[in-house]
Design a protein around this motif. Sequence first.
Motif, PDB file in Angstrom:
ATOM      1  N   LYS A   1       0.862  -1.189   0.000  1.00  0.00           N
ATOM      2  CA  LYS A   1       0.000   0.000   0.000  1.00  0.00           C
ATOM      3  C   LYS A   1       0.898   1.238   0.000  1.00  0.00           C
ATOM      4  CE  LYS A   1      -3.518  -2.782   0.432  1.00  0.00           C
ATOM      5  NZ  LYS A   1      -4.389  -3.074  -0.724  1.00  0.00           N
TER       6      LYS A   1
ATOM      7  N   CYS B   1       1.024   3.918  -2.203  1.00  0.00           N
ATOM      8  CA  CYS B   1       0.564   5.212  -2.695  1.00  0.00           C
ATOM      9  C   CYS B   1       0.289   6.141  -1.507  1.00  0.00           C
ATOM     10  CB  CYS B   1      -0.696   5.066  -3.535  1.00  0.00           C
ATOM     11  SG  CYS B   1      -0.484   4.031  -5.012  1.00  0.00           S
TER      12      CYS B   1
ATOM     13  N   ALA C   1      -1.176   9.258  -2.163  1.00  0.00           N
ATOM     14  CA  ALA C   1      -2.249  10.138  -2.629  1.00  0.00           C
ATOM     15  C   ALA C   1      -3.379   9.274  -3.165  1.00  0.00           C
ATOM     16  CB  ALA C   1      -1.736  11.079  -3.720  1.00  0.00           C
ATOM     17  N   LYS C   2      -4.596   9.765  -3.090  1.00  0.00           N
ATOM     18  CA  LYS C   2      -5.757   9.005  -3.535  1.00  0.00           C
ATOM     19  C   LYS C   2      -5.668   8.759  -5.036  1.00  0.00           C
ATOM     20  CE  LYS C   2     -10.787   8.832  -3.358  1.00  0.00           C
ATOM     21  NZ  LYS C   2     -12.034   9.510  -2.925  1.00  0.00           N
ATOM     22  N   ARG C   3      -5.960   7.549  -5.453  1.00  0.00           N
ATOM     23  CA  ARG C   3      -5.873   7.154  -6.859  1.00  0.00           C
ATOM     24  C   ARG C   3      -7.266   7.008  -7.448  1.00  0.00           C
ATOM     25  NH1 ARG C   3      -1.685   7.848  -9.389  1.00  0.00           N
ATOM     26  NH2 ARG C   3      -1.258   5.829 -10.298  1.00  0.00           N
TER      27      ARG C   3
ATOM     28  N   GLN D   1      -3.596   0.948  -7.941  1.00  0.00           N
ATOM     29  CA  GLN D   1      -3.844   1.209  -6.528  1.00  0.00           C
ATOM     30  C   GLN D   1      -2.611   0.904  -5.669  1.00  0.00           C
ATOM     31  OE1 GLN D   1      -6.835   2.758  -5.678  1.00  0.00           O
ATOM     32  NE2 GLN D   1      -6.856   2.811  -7.912  1.00  0.00           N
TER      33      GLN D   1
END
Length: 315
Positions: free
Chosen positions: A266, A268, A270-272, A278
């Motif tokens: 996990k 990332c 920033a929101k994808r 993801q």
Amino acid sequence: MSDDAELGNVAIKHGNYIRYVYANSTPTSFNAHTENSISDIAAVTGNNNPFFGGVSFGKRLSNAGYSNVNHGVTENIAQTVYYSTADNIVASEVASLSMTKSLLAAPYHLRSLMMPGSSLTGSSMVAYEPFNKSGFKHAKGYVLVNHAAVTDSSKNNTVEGIFTYPCNGVTGTVTALYNESPNPFRNPNGGLPTRDLQKNPIGQPVYINMPSAQSIKVSNIKFRDMKRNVDIPVKLLDSNDDPFKGTNFELPANEAFIMPLTDSLKSCEAKRMPNQSQQCGLYGNNEYHVSFDVLVDGKDMQSKSFTFKTGKVSY
């Protein structure tokens, strides 16, 4: 390596050729290494492009009168468009560093950039306004072209023992590889690649080379996240499992890649969007310890280990 103005001039002209294509069209099929005419964008390709220098890299060097081509030349290209919701777009210096690091995370470009005999280099970085984005101040395109050449005096340059990239102490690598052509996950039987890098990127790969060996066999690989104290699953790409066997991209028996499979991470920050990956490869600004054994020419076992650190998360 030394800067070669002649190589740089060829790179500048070719960079402008690519810039002209993307600034005046939206290509559906375009190989940035060639300058051939493409039917649906014929007006901006081939001889119709004011920066035309030759259909192939070799032709461009020949047409420019570049004489140092006898011992090996390489061409590496990156192209991207940056979008921003802020008033200021990314600076060219920042873009060029990011694009260079991206090339160093793409296996087939990475090995080309790491040829021990290369001693001359020339690069270009050009910016452009993407086609149909007139007046859109938050979009800017960039093209990076790097050329390198082996000379008569450097053709026998080599490295003692095993060398890698990243190597010990390297910092600021990208976290993820989202695409490369040629695709390291090419399906040798035809059809779709065995992995969709856009949806399931891999982390920064490790390139392994032993120029003095005829063959190497890599085993006992550990790719450890030092902060979380866990091992990352990996895929070994070598001559035994080569998707390009029998082609110009075939991997020599004394080279290999360790490719971290980051599907479960996990990473990332920033929101994808739902249609985006993801996971973003390895974790950003994180230390990784890599170790492995190498059986050299079927008889001599050697061990290698090092630590490197990623930079910010790559999207």
